[in-house]
Design a protein around this motif. Structure first.
Motif, PDB file in Angstrom:
ATOM      1  N   PRO A 134       0.764  -1.133  -0.004  1.00 43.50           N
ATOM      2  CA  PRO A 134       0.158  -0.023   0.130  1.00 43.50           C
ATOM      3  C   PRO A 134       0.767   1.294  -0.131  1.00 43.50           C
ATOM      4  CG  PRO A 134       0.217  -1.018   2.180  1.00 43.50           C
ATOM      5  CD  PRO A 134       0.787  -1.791   1.465  1.00 43.50           C
ATOM      6  N   THR A 135       0.295   2.336  -0.722  1.00 40.92           N
ATOM      7  CA  THR A 135       1.177   3.376  -0.779  1.00 40.92           C
ATOM      8  C   THR A 135       0.163   4.905  -0.965  1.00 40.92           C
ATOM      9  OG1 THR A 135       2.915   4.769  -1.983  1.00 40.92           O
ATOM     10  CG2 THR A 135       1.409   3.643  -3.147  1.00 40.92           C
ATOM     11  N   LEU A 136       0.471   6.038  -0.617  1.00 41.82           N
ATOM     12  CA  LEU A 136      -0.298   7.169  -1.029  1.00 41.82           C
ATOM     13  C   LEU A 136       0.358   7.897  -1.942  1.00 41.82           C
ATOM     14  CD1 LEU A 136      -1.248   8.707   2.551  1.00 41.82           C
ATOM     15  CD2 LEU A 136      -2.698   7.747   0.781  1.00 41.82           C
ATOM     16  N   LEU A 137      -0.310   8.052  -3.211  1.00 36.95           N
ATOM     17  CA  LEU A 137       0.101   8.635  -4.391  1.00 36.95           C
ATOM     18  C   LEU A 137      -0.372  10.208  -4.209  1.00 36.95           C
ATOM     19  CD1 LEU A 137      -1.258   6.371  -7.307  1.00 36.95           C
ATOM     20  CD2 LEU A 137       0.949   6.504  -6.299  1.00 36.95           C
ATOM     21  N   GLN A 138       0.915  11.048  -3.966  1.00 39.86           N
ATOM     22  CA  GLN A 138       0.854  12.356  -3.798  1.00 39.86           C
ATOM     23  C   GLN A 138       0.557  13.253  -4.975  1.00 39.86           C
ATOM     24  OE1 GLN A 138       0.856  13.322  -0.451  1.00 39.86           O
ATOM     25  NE2 GLN A 138       1.604  11.414   0.194  1.00 39.86           N
ATOM     26  N   ASN A 139       0.102  14.594  -4.874  1.00 44.63           N
ATOM     27  CA  ASN A 139      -0.338  15.311  -5.957  1.00 44.63           C
ATOM     28  C   ASN A 139       0.741  15.225  -7.131  1.00 44.63           C
ATOM     29  OD1 ASN A 139      -0.888  17.319  -7.708  1.00 44.63           O
ATOM     30  ND2 ASN A 139      -0.403  19.001  -6.257  1.00 44.63           N
ATOM     31  N   GLY A 140       0.254  14.836  -8.246  1.00 46.96           N
ATOM     32  CA  GLY A 140       1.071  14.659  -9.271  1.00 46.96           C
ATOM     33  C   GLY A 140       1.773  13.140  -9.680  1.00 46.96           C
ATOM     34  N   ASP A 141       1.879  12.243  -8.433  1.00 50.14           N
ATOM     35  CA  ASP A 141       2.376  11.113  -8.733  1.00 50.14           C
ATOM     36  C   ASP A 141       1.453  10.310  -9.141  1.00 50.14           C
ATOM     37  OD1 ASP A 141       4.578  11.838  -7.264  1.00 50.14           O
ATOM     38  OD2 ASP A 141       3.810  11.072  -5.303  1.00 50.14           O
ATOM     39  N   ALA A 142       1.763   9.227 -10.020  1.00 48.11           N
ATOM     40  CA  ALA A 142       0.610   8.425 -10.545  1.00 48.11           C
ATOM     41  C   ALA A 142       1.478   6.886 -11.019  1.00 48.11           C
ATOM     42  CB  ALA A 142       0.510   8.812 -11.987  1.00 48.11           C
ATOM     43  N   MET A 143       0.604   5.917 -11.041  1.00 47.91           N
ATOM     44  CA  MET A 143       0.833   4.849 -11.617  1.00 47.91           C
ATOM     45  C   MET A 143       0.925   4.933 -13.280  1.00 47.91           C
ATOM     46  SD  MET A 143      -0.752   0.921 -11.299  1.00 47.91           S
ATOM     47  CE  MET A 143      -0.674  -0.525 -12.380  1.00 47.91           C
ATOM     48  N   ASP A 144       1.905   4.650 -14.051  1.00 44.20           N
ATOM     49  CA  ASP A 144       1.904   4.655 -15.376  1.00 44.20           C
ATOM     50  C   ASP A 144       2.599   3.551 -16.108  1.00 44.20           C
ATOM     51  OD1 ASP A 144       0.275   7.277 -16.344  1.00 44.20           O
ATOM     52  OD2 ASP A 144       1.776   8.344 -15.315  1.00 44.20           O
ATOM     53  N   VAL A 145       1.708   2.541 -16.265  1.00 40.65           N
ATOM     54  CA  VAL A 145       2.448   1.575 -16.896  1.00 40.65           C
ATOM     55  C   VAL A 145       1.921   1.638 -18.693  1.00 40.65           C
ATOM     56  CG1 VAL A 145       2.373  -1.011 -17.187  1.00 40.65           C
ATOM     57  CG2 VAL A 145       1.985   0.066 -14.839  1.00 40.65           C
ATOM     58  N   ARG A 146       2.997   2.076 -19.346  1.00 41.92           N
ATOM     59  CA  ARG A 146       2.640   2.109 -20.746  1.00 41.92           C
ATOM     60  C   ARG A 146       2.213   1.022 -21.534  1.00 41.92           C
ATOM     61  NH1 ARG A 146       8.572   4.224 -22.167  1.00 41.92           N
ATOM     62  NH2 ARG A 146       8.777   2.774 -20.546  1.00 41.92           N
ATOM     63  N   PRO A 147       1.695   1.152 -22.682  1.00 41.06           N
ATOM     64  CA  PRO A 147       1.233  -0.145 -23.545  1.00 41.06           C
ATOM     65  C   PRO A 147       2.284  -1.072 -23.461  1.00 41.06           C
ATOM     66  CG  PRO A 147       0.371   1.869 -24.403  1.00 41.06           C
ATOM     67  CD  PRO A 147       1.251   2.283 -23.267  1.00 41.06           C
ATOM     68  N   HIS A 148       1.802  -2.263 -23.450  1.00 43.77           N
ATOM     69  CA  HIS A 148       3.024  -3.114 -23.401  1.00 43.77           C
ATOM     70  C   HIS A 148       2.263  -4.667 -24.074  1.00 43.77           C
ATOM     71  CE1 HIS A 148       1.284  -3.345 -19.449  1.00 43.77           C
ATOM     72  NE2 HIS A 148       1.273  -4.642 -19.362  1.00 43.77           N
ATOM     73  N   PRO A 149       2.792  -5.712 -24.464  1.00 44.96           N
ATOM     74  CA  PRO A 149       2.087  -6.860 -24.947  1.00 44.96           C
ATOM     75  C   PRO A 149       2.073  -7.918 -23.811  1.00 44.96           C
ATOM     76  CG  PRO A 149       4.449  -6.839 -25.700  1.00 44.96           C
ATOM     77  CD  PRO A 149       4.247  -5.739 -24.850  1.00 44.96           C
ATOM     78  N   HIS A 150       1.328  -8.915 -24.233  1.00 44.01           N
ATOM     79  CA  HIS A 150       1.023 -10.220 -23.655  1.00 44.01           C
ATOM     80  C   HIS A 150       0.660 -11.427 -24.403  1.00 44.01           C
ATOM     81  CE1 HIS A 150       1.386  -8.761 -19.417  1.00 44.01           C
ATOM     82  NE2 HIS A 150       0.632  -7.967 -19.572  1.00 44.01           N
ATOM     83  N   ILE A 151       1.000 -12.592 -24.203  1.00 40.70           N
ATOM     84  CA  ILE A 151       0.589 -13.555 -24.962  1.00 40.70           C
ATOM     85  C   ILE A 151       0.552 -14.822 -23.812  1.00 40.70           C
ATOM     86  CG2 ILE A 151       1.689 -13.172 -27.211  1.00 40.70           C
ATOM     87  CD1 ILE A 151       3.989 -15.542 -26.425  1.00 40.70           C
ATOM     88  N   GLY A 152      -0.323 -15.639 -24.165  1.00 44.23           N
ATOM     89  CA  GLY A 152      -0.567 -17.318 -23.462  1.00 44.23           C
ATOM     90  C   GLY A 152      -0.983 -17.112 -22.033  1.00 44.23           C
TER      91      GLY A 152
END
Length: 291
Positions: free
Chosen positions: A46-64
């Protein structure tokens, strides 16, 4: 770490990074590659995201594989190459099946990035059965009201995916699976089922005794194949996961899972050369890792 089949064994996590956000990774590990179809298990926060902080997982692929996000706190916005845009909140399920190939991103919603907000949850991958690895990709969102919630002993249970205690989750899994969210008040008792040959628990909150073994928040325990008694030493919250053991070895590289090394090499080339489908309205992406 070798994992015994007749006693409880603990898996120690390693730290990883997803889009600038540290997570604890419990599966795969050196001595234990999977629990039933579960080949990947991350604790976010657990965490607190402060003003401007963000989780940003850019587009990425998956198979299977299929992915499932289970949030305890916060919100994540999912976008994928099938055209789905779906906000997920605590108690809901985002279930994405990659099959022969899908691309997605996971981000903090833009509408709340100027606020301080919590983020805590679990992300898992389930390997697809060997004869379903190349099925068409799909996405399913299941609301909290659609999931079965019931009492068993002193436990309040939500069936996230699979089957248990006579209930079936609407999440469209592809192999025998159990995935439960379990809450027990201080002093309460519960008997873990032994319906599946491989099972594990992860403690989200509190302390409890599993077959007499005292366990606390953050512990991931691989269980023997037998019924186990649980007693809450304080308010206890954990997930139980597992299912039928994988019949064929899985190879994992980056975001790709397959019974074939050659198929993974093909996926690498496909991503490197831009042959995967794109996520609408997303121009950025994660490049193929080196090595």
């Amino acid at each position: 770490m070798a994992v015994s089949s007749d006693q409880i064994s603990e898996i120690i996590p390693k730290l990883s990074d997803i889009g600038g956000f540290d997570v604890k990774r419990y599966l795969p590990t050196r001595g234990k590659k999977s629990v039933g179809p579960f080949v990947f298990f991350d604790e976010m926060g657990p965490t607190l995201l402060q003003n401007g902080d963000a989780m940003d997982v850019r587009p990425h692929p998956h198979i299977g594989l299929s992915t499932l996000t289970w949030l305890i706190e916060g919100e994540i916005l999912h976008r994928d190459s099938l055209g789905y845009t779906q906000l997920i909140r605590p108690g809901e399920v985002n279930w994405m099946t990659a099959g022969k190939g899908i691309v997605h991103s996971e981000r903090s919603p833009h509408a709340t990035r100027d606020q301080t907000r919590p983020l805590y949850g679990l992300q898992i991958w389930m390997a697809l059965p060997s004869d379903k690895q190349e099925i068409d990709p799909s996405f399913q969102h299941v609301s909290a009201s659609e999931l079965a919630t019931f009492k068993e002993g002193d436990a309040k249970i939500t069936l996230i995916a699979g089957q248990a205690f006579g209930y079936t989750s609407p999440v469209e899994v592809h192999s025998p699976t159990i995935y439960l969210d379990v809450k027990i008040k201080d002093g309460g008792l519960f008997t873990l089922p032994a319906d599946y040959e491989e099972q594990a628990i992860f403690v989200l909150k509190g302390k409890g005794r599993f077959d007499g073994r005292l366990s606390k928040k953050g512990e991931f325990l691989v269980l023997p194949h037998r019924r186990l008694e649980v007693q809450a030493d304080e308010d206890l919250h954990f997930v139980l996961l597992g299912g039928q053991a994988l019949k064929h070895k899985r190879y994992m590289w980056w975001n790709f899972v397959s019974t074939s090394k050659e198929r993974i090499e093909q996926a690498k080339q496909d991503w490197k050369e831009g042959r995967f489908p794109q996520v609408p309205d997303e121009d950025d992406f994660i490049p193929l890792p080196e090595g």
